[in-house]
Scaffold this motif. Structure first.
Motif, PDB file in Angstrom:
ATOM      1  N   LYS A  48       1.250  -1.903  16.746  1.00  0.00           N
ATOM      2  CA  LYS A  48      -0.208  -2.087  16.739  1.00  0.00           C
ATOM      3  C   LYS A  48      -0.691  -2.402  15.331  1.00  0.00           C
ATOM      4  O   LYS A  48      -0.577  -1.574  14.438  1.00  0.00           O
ATOM      5  N   LEU A  49      -1.263  -3.569  15.184  1.00  0.00           N
ATOM      6  CA  LEU A  49      -1.782  -3.933  13.865  1.00  0.00           C
ATOM      7  C   LEU A  49      -3.204  -3.405  13.705  1.00  0.00           C
ATOM      8  O   LEU A  49      -4.012  -3.509  14.625  1.00  0.00           O
ATOM      9  N   ARG A  50      -3.449  -2.817  12.536  1.00  0.00           N
ATOM     10  CA  ARG A  50      -4.801  -2.331  12.264  1.00  0.00           C
ATOM     11  C   ARG A  50      -5.242  -2.925  10.928  1.00  0.00           C
ATOM     12  O   ARG A  50      -4.560  -2.770   9.917  1.00  0.00           O
ATOM     13  N   TYR A  51      -6.349  -3.645  10.960  1.00  0.00           N
ATOM     14  CA  TYR A  51      -6.891  -4.210   9.718  1.00  0.00           C
ATOM     15  C   TYR A  51      -8.006  -3.313   9.213  1.00  0.00           C
ATOM     16  O   TYR A  51      -8.866  -2.900   9.984  1.00  0.00           O
ATOM     17  N   GLU A  52      -7.981  -2.998   7.932  1.00  0.00           N
ATOM     18  CA  GLU A  52      -8.992  -2.117   7.347  1.00  0.00           C
ATOM     19  C   GLU A  52      -9.449  -2.697   6.014  1.00  0.00           C
ATOM     20  O   GLU A  52      -8.844  -3.621   5.488  1.00  0.00           O
ATOM     21  N   GLU A  53     -10.505  -2.065   5.496  1.00  0.00           N
ATOM     22  CA  GLU A  53     -10.894  -2.417   4.127  1.00  0.00           C
ATOM     23  C   GLU A  53      -9.761  -2.011   3.180  1.00  0.00           C
ATOM     24  O   GLU A  53      -9.016  -1.067   3.457  1.00  0.00           O
ATOM     25  N   ILE A  54      -9.661  -2.710   2.059  1.00  0.00           N
ATOM     26  CA  ILE A  54      -8.637  -2.370   1.079  1.00  0.00           C
ATOM     27  C   ILE A  54      -8.946  -0.990   0.491  1.00  0.00           C
ATOM     28  O   ILE A  54     -10.096  -0.738   0.107  1.00  0.00           O
ATOM     29  N   PRO A  55      -7.962  -0.081   0.420  1.00  0.00           N
ATOM     30  CA  PRO A  55      -8.231   1.241  -0.169  1.00  0.00           C
ATOM     31  C   PRO A  55      -8.807   1.078  -1.578  1.00  0.00           C
ATOM     32  O   PRO A  55      -8.357   0.191  -2.327  1.00  0.00           O
ATOM     33  N   GLU A  90       5.919   6.850   0.724  1.00  0.00           N
ATOM     34  CA  GLU A  90       4.501   6.741   1.066  1.00  0.00           C
ATOM     35  C   GLU A  90       4.093   5.321   1.441  1.00  0.00           C
ATOM     36  O   GLU A  90       2.910   5.041   1.615  1.00  0.00           O
ATOM     37  N   PHE A  91       5.061   4.435   1.525  1.00  0.00           N
ATOM     38  CA  PHE A  91       4.733   3.044   1.842  1.00  0.00           C
ATOM     39  C   PHE A  91       4.089   2.954   3.231  1.00  0.00           C
ATOM     40  O   PHE A  91       4.657   3.407   4.225  1.00  0.00           O
ATOM     41  N   GLN A  92       2.874   2.382   3.279  1.00  0.00           N
ATOM     42  CA  GLN A  92       2.143   2.409   4.549  1.00  0.00           C
ATOM     43  C   GLN A  92       1.865   1.045   5.152  1.00  0.00           C
ATOM     44  O   GLN A  92       1.717   0.907   6.367  1.00  0.00           O
ATOM     45  N   GLY A  93       1.705   0.061   4.313  1.00  0.00           N
ATOM     46  CA  GLY A  93       1.338  -1.245   4.835  1.00  0.00           C
ATOM     47  C   GLY A  93       1.153  -2.205   3.669  1.00  0.00           C
ATOM     48  O   GLY A  93       1.632  -1.937   2.557  1.00  0.00           O
ATOM     49  N   VAL A  94       0.464  -3.310   3.938  1.00  0.00           N
ATOM     50  CA  VAL A  94       0.298  -4.300   2.874  1.00  0.00           C
ATOM     51  C   VAL A  94      -1.155  -4.747   2.787  1.00  0.00           C
ATOM     52  O   VAL A  94      -1.910  -4.640   3.758  1.00  0.00           O
ATOM     53  N   VAL A  95      -1.526  -5.233   1.611  1.00  0.00           N
ATOM     54  CA  VAL A  95      -2.826  -5.897   1.493  1.00  0.00           C
ATOM     55  C   VAL A  95      -2.578  -7.394   1.618  1.00  0.00           C
ATOM     56  O   VAL A  95      -1.744  -7.955   0.902  1.00  0.00           O
ATOM     57  N   ASP A  96      -3.273  -8.012   2.538  1.00  0.00           N
ATOM     58  CA  ASP A  96      -3.194  -9.459   2.724  1.00  0.00           C
ATOM     59  C   ASP A  96      -4.138 -10.110   1.719  1.00  0.00           C
ATOM     60  O   ASP A  96      -5.357  -9.933   1.798  1.00  0.00           O
ATOM     61  N   LEU A  97      -3.573 -10.841   0.760  1.00  0.00           N
ATOM     62  CA  LEU A  97      -4.396 -11.347  -0.345  1.00  0.00           C
ATOM     63  C   LEU A  97      -5.220 -12.576   0.046  1.00  0.00           C
ATOM     64  O   LEU A  97      -6.077 -13.011  -0.715  1.00  0.00           O
ATOM     65  N   ILE A  98      -4.975 -13.135   1.201  1.00  0.00           N
ATOM     66  CA  ILE A  98      -5.845 -14.220   1.663  1.00  0.00           C
ATOM     67  C   ILE A  98      -7.043 -13.640   2.402  1.00  0.00           C
ATOM     68  O   ILE A  98      -8.193 -13.931   2.082  1.00  0.00           O
ATOM     69  N   LYS A  99      -6.746 -12.767   3.365  1.00  0.00           N
ATOM     70  CA  LYS A  99      -7.849 -12.153   4.126  1.00  0.00           C
ATOM     71  C   LYS A  99      -8.563 -11.079   3.307  1.00  0.00           C
ATOM     72  O   LYS A  99      -9.660 -10.661   3.651  1.00  0.00           O
ATOM     73  N   MET A 100      -7.906 -10.590   2.267  1.00  0.00           N
ATOM     74  CA  MET A 100      -8.393  -9.445   1.490  1.00  0.00           C
ATOM     75  C   MET A 100      -8.696  -8.262   2.415  1.00  0.00           C
ATOM     76  O   MET A 100      -9.784  -7.687   2.423  1.00  0.00           O
ATOM     77  N   LYS A 101      -7.660  -7.927   3.190  1.00  0.00           N
ATOM     78  CA  LYS A 101      -7.723  -6.787   4.100  1.00  0.00           C
ATOM     79  C   LYS A 101      -6.435  -5.985   3.973  1.00  0.00           C
ATOM     80  O   LYS A 101      -5.376  -6.553   3.675  1.00  0.00           O
ATOM     81  N   ALA A 102      -6.569  -4.686   4.240  1.00  0.00           N
ATOM     82  CA  ALA A 102      -5.364  -3.862   4.335  1.00  0.00           C
ATOM     83  C   ALA A 102      -4.828  -4.001   5.758  1.00  0.00           C
ATOM     84  O   ALA A 102      -5.605  -4.051   6.709  1.00  0.00           O
ATOM     85  N   VAL A 103      -3.490  -4.120   5.891  1.00  0.00           N
ATOM     86  CA  VAL A 103      -2.888  -4.209   7.221  1.00  0.00           C
ATOM     87  C   VAL A 103      -1.951  -3.015   7.403  1.00  0.00           C
ATOM     88  O   VAL A 103      -1.084  -2.771   6.566  1.00  0.00           O
ATOM     89  N   TYR A 104      -2.166  -2.282   8.497  1.00  0.00           N
ATOM     90  CA  TYR A 104      -1.290  -1.159   8.820  1.00  0.00           C
ATOM     91  C   TYR A 104      -0.585  -1.450  10.135  1.00  0.00           C
ATOM     92  O   TYR A 104      -1.086  -2.205  10.970  1.00  0.00           O
ATOM     93  N   ILE A 127       0.873  -1.173   0.000  1.00  0.00           N
ATOM     94  CA  ILE A 127       0.000   0.000   0.000  1.00  0.00           C
ATOM     95  C   ILE A 127       0.911   1.224   0.000  1.00  0.00           C
ATOM     96  O   ILE A 127       1.645   1.454   0.962  1.00  0.00           O
ATOM     97  N   GLY A 128       0.902   1.953  -1.074  1.00  0.00           N
ATOM     98  CA  GLY A 128       1.781   3.113  -1.212  1.00  0.00           C
ATOM     99  C   GLY A 128       3.185   2.665  -1.530  1.00  0.00           C
ATOM    100  O   GLY A 128       3.551   1.521  -1.271  1.00  0.00           O
TER     101      GLY A 128
END
Ligand code: GDP
Length: 692
Positions: A192-199, A170-184, A165-166
């Protein structure tokens, strides 16, 4: 101990790709984060972890050969795999005890020269591995390209399990392609891990790469293929298939982040837990010495007789430590085990594990685990067992020394210290040898590269206060023959009393490999078989000290197919002498040749210096095998004979303003060009004279 929840892993990387930083982060998240949550649990107040603490934590030098951490309920032993190619034996000894590895790549440099070496080492030892692309915060970092390089350059079936992601700053985190979630990775230290919807701007790309991932994985598993068709694949099923692919060494899932910026490390830890094998999932074999070295599968059971392997010796603040891996059985304090090389009994005094930089004393160590024992006299690669069996584990592939030099201590104190240092180094590193040259009373050290010897000389100076005079490096040549010739020789001596008589006939020829081969093919008892060992002894002696250069002869085959004997005057000795003389008399006719070590060199250099590098290889009787450009870097792969490579690093630095990165590795022995043979013979002769 729960073996299913144990991982014995290594972290392998090209130098500078961030292996140390990543390892430190792993220690950090596994220990401190653990404590934070504990604190929070007790008093309800979130613990504050400031960067000061992280800085302090960074100061930990990961000096120990194996350290263990806990990630959730999984125990991870991290075994240090020294990166430098000149120490391949140390690397291979460490690889021997790993069940899996993380291959770290730089997000900018990608697959670099040492990545090839590391890759070869992993595959030679069948170590399943996952990849981590680091430094995504750097300008020019591109994990898509690096994954492509893994596929193209290393032939890996590499699939991205995440997308970034970025990019760059600007690199901010990754998209987990199994969970299909953004991880920050939030907080001062990314704890602190934060899972969000994929941008939304990444949704299409994430879908595309998930599809690629599923396509690849479907090849491994019909159930998954069907589930994907129906759109009902579950994370559990996907993970199961990835795990299978990794453990069968057919798949390299790719993870990514920035160790330095505290991003992606926890996801990598999850991947280590999810995909790398536990000790029972790897088949480890040993040899039963009592049973003709028959292969035995090591059970990994606590209740079976003990089998342990010494993979690293280390002098530490805690004293002399021997790191061992247990393949079956249990070792307890006070137990007696035997060293199967020396057959000496060893009593286990103290037993420990390194937990980050702390030593934890243990009462027992169980199958599958890694620990250290104290004050045990042994060499690297020794196998310990309990007294009921005599097993030895496969010796790692140990390269022969190809370079030697003489060292002379300046005074008595240096002499004593040098002896201590050599005693230790030769034990710790089996490719490093030393001996006293009887003729010249000089101490000779041998190793697998110029740098290898330099490092030990420097260590003798610094750690042992040895003042030394160092001779010029000398190449360990080999010799062989190039023509097949028949021979016939009669050894006959009559000097009163019992005489000596032996007659042999046969053929001497190139063996077609690096090995020497001795065979007999006698019909009708022309030579009784009890004289064959005499012949073989003569052959071996001649091969050990070649007749052309004085260096060992290789690739020679001798068949004795006829001859004669005398009932009274023949003896083993007579046949031994006959064989030696037969070789001497016929060696010239078989056209001997000198072989020299050929080194593979790999050089990364900014493109403007490519010309200089190519010239430097050609000037040294070298050949360029491959050049390719990657963005601003030229990568040149070539070969240079060892005798021409002395001082090459220095020359290259001055030719390229210090911007070249060189790695050198022994490749093979190769015939010296005819026109140089006389010069080399003269040089060998000169060295011999000089020593006298
Ligand atoms: P090693 O030689 O593989 O052990 O690499 P190090 O961990 O010593 O890192 C080499 C250099 O790269 C150091 O200056 C690190 O600070 C830097 N480095 C490591 N990881 C990262 C990263 O994720 N991003 C950036 N920008 N630099 C990094």
């Amino acid at each position: 101990m729960n073996l299913e929840k144990t991982r014995n892993i290594g972290i392998s990387a090209h130098i500078d790709s961030g292996k140390t930083t990543l390892t430190e982060r792993i220690l950090f998240y596994c220990n401190k984060i653990h404590k934070i949550s504990e604190v929070r649990g007790k008093d309800g107040v979130g613990a504050k972890m400031d960067s000061m603490e992280l800085e302090r934590e960074r100061g930990i030098t990961i000096a120990s050969a194996a350290t263990y951490v806990s990630w959730g309920d999984t125990d991870i032993n991290i075994i240090d795999t020294p990166g430098h190619v000149d120490f391949t034996v140390e690397v291979e000894n460490a690889l021997r005890v790993l069940d899996g590895a993380v291959l770290v790549l730089c997000g900018v440099g990608g697959v670099q020269s040492q990545s090839f070496t590391v890759d070869r080492q992993l595959s030679r030892n069948n170590v399943p591995n996952i990849a981590f692309i680091n430094k995504l915060d750097r300008i020019g970092a591109n994990p898509f390209r690096v994954t492509e390089m893994l596929r193209e350059k290393l032939g890996r079936n590499a699939i991205m399990m995440q997308i970034p992601i970025g990019k760059e700053e600007e690199f901010q985190g990754v998209v987990d392609l199994i969970k299909m979630k953004a991880v920050y990775f939030d907080g001062d230290n990314g704890e602190k891990l934060r899972y969000e919807e994929i941008p939304s701007d990444l949704a299409d790309q994430a879908a595309e790469y998930r599809e690629k991932m599923l396509d690849e994985l479907s090849m491994f598993d019909d159930d998954l293929a069907e589930a994907v068709l129906e759109g009902i694949e579950t994370p559990e099923l996907i993970k199961k298939v990835v795990r299978f692919g990794v453990i069968s060494d057919k798949l390299t899932p790719v993870f990514m982040g920035s160790a330095f910026k505290n991003k992606g490390v926890q996801s990598l830890l999850d991947a280590i837990d999810s995909y790398l094998p536990n000790p029972t999932e790897i088949c480890n074999e040993g040899f039963d010495v009592d049973n003709d070295d028959a292969t035995v599968v090591l059970s990994m059971k606590d209740s079976d007789p003990t089998v342990a392997y010494a993979f690293k010796l280390e002098n530490q603040q805690y004293g002399q430590l021997t790191y061992i891996r247990l393949y079956q059985g249990t070792i307890k304090k006070g137990d007696e085990i035997i060293n199967n090389r020396t057959r000496k009994k060893v009593k286990i005094g103290r037993l420990a594990k390194m937990h980050a930089d702390e030593m934890i004393e243990l009462n027992e160590l169980k199958a599958g685990d890694i620990g250290a024992i104290f004050g045990v006299d042994c060499a690297l690669g020794d196998t310990f067992t309990d007294t009921s069996i005599h097993y030895r584990l496969r010796a790692s592939h140990i390269p022969e020394p190809i370079i030697s030099l003489s060292i002379k201590p300046k005074d008595n104190k240096s002499q004593t210290n040098m002896a201590k240092a050599l005693n230790r180094f030769t034990k710790e590193d089996l490719t490093f040898k030393s001996y006293l040259d009887e003729e010249t009373s000089e101490t000779i050290i041998q190793g697998i590269g110029e740098l290898h010897l330099d490092v030990y000389i420097e260590r003798m100076r610094r750690e042992y206060n040895v003042e030394l005079e160092v001779g010029k490096p000398q190449v360990a040549y080999r010799e062989t023959i190039t023509k097949e010739i028949p021979f016939e020789y009669i050894h006959k001596k009559q000097s009163g009393g019992r005489g000596q008589y032996a007659k042999i006939m046969g053929i001497m020829s190139p063996s077609g490999s690096d090995d020497n081969v001795f065979e007999t093919d006698i019909k009708g008892g022309a030579i009784p078989s009890n004289y064959f060992p005499g012949c073989e002894k003569g052959f071996d002696a001649m091969m050990a000290e070649g007749y052309y250069t004085g260096f060992p002869a290789v690739g020679i085959k001798m068949i004795i197919n006829d001859g004669d004997f005398h009932p009274v005057d023949s003896s083993q000795l007579a046949f031994e002498l006959a064989t030696k003389s037969a070789i001497r008399e016929n060696y010239k006719k078989a056209v001997p040749a000198i072989l020299e070590p050929m080194m593979k060199v790999s050089i990364d250099v900014p493109i403007e210096f490519r010309g200089a590098v190519l010239t430097s290889i050609n000037q040294r009787r070298g050949t360029v095998l491959e050049t390719r450009d990657e963005e601003h870097l030229a990568i040149v792969v070539g070969e240079i004979p060892l005798s021409e490579i002395f001082g090459y690093g220095t020359a290259l630095r001055s030719n390229t303003q210090g911007k070249a990165e060189l790695s050198i590795e022994f490749d093979r022995y190769e015939r010296v060009p005819r026109n140089l043979e006389d010069d080399i013979l003269a040089e060998i002769q000169k060295n011999k004279e000089a020593k006298k």
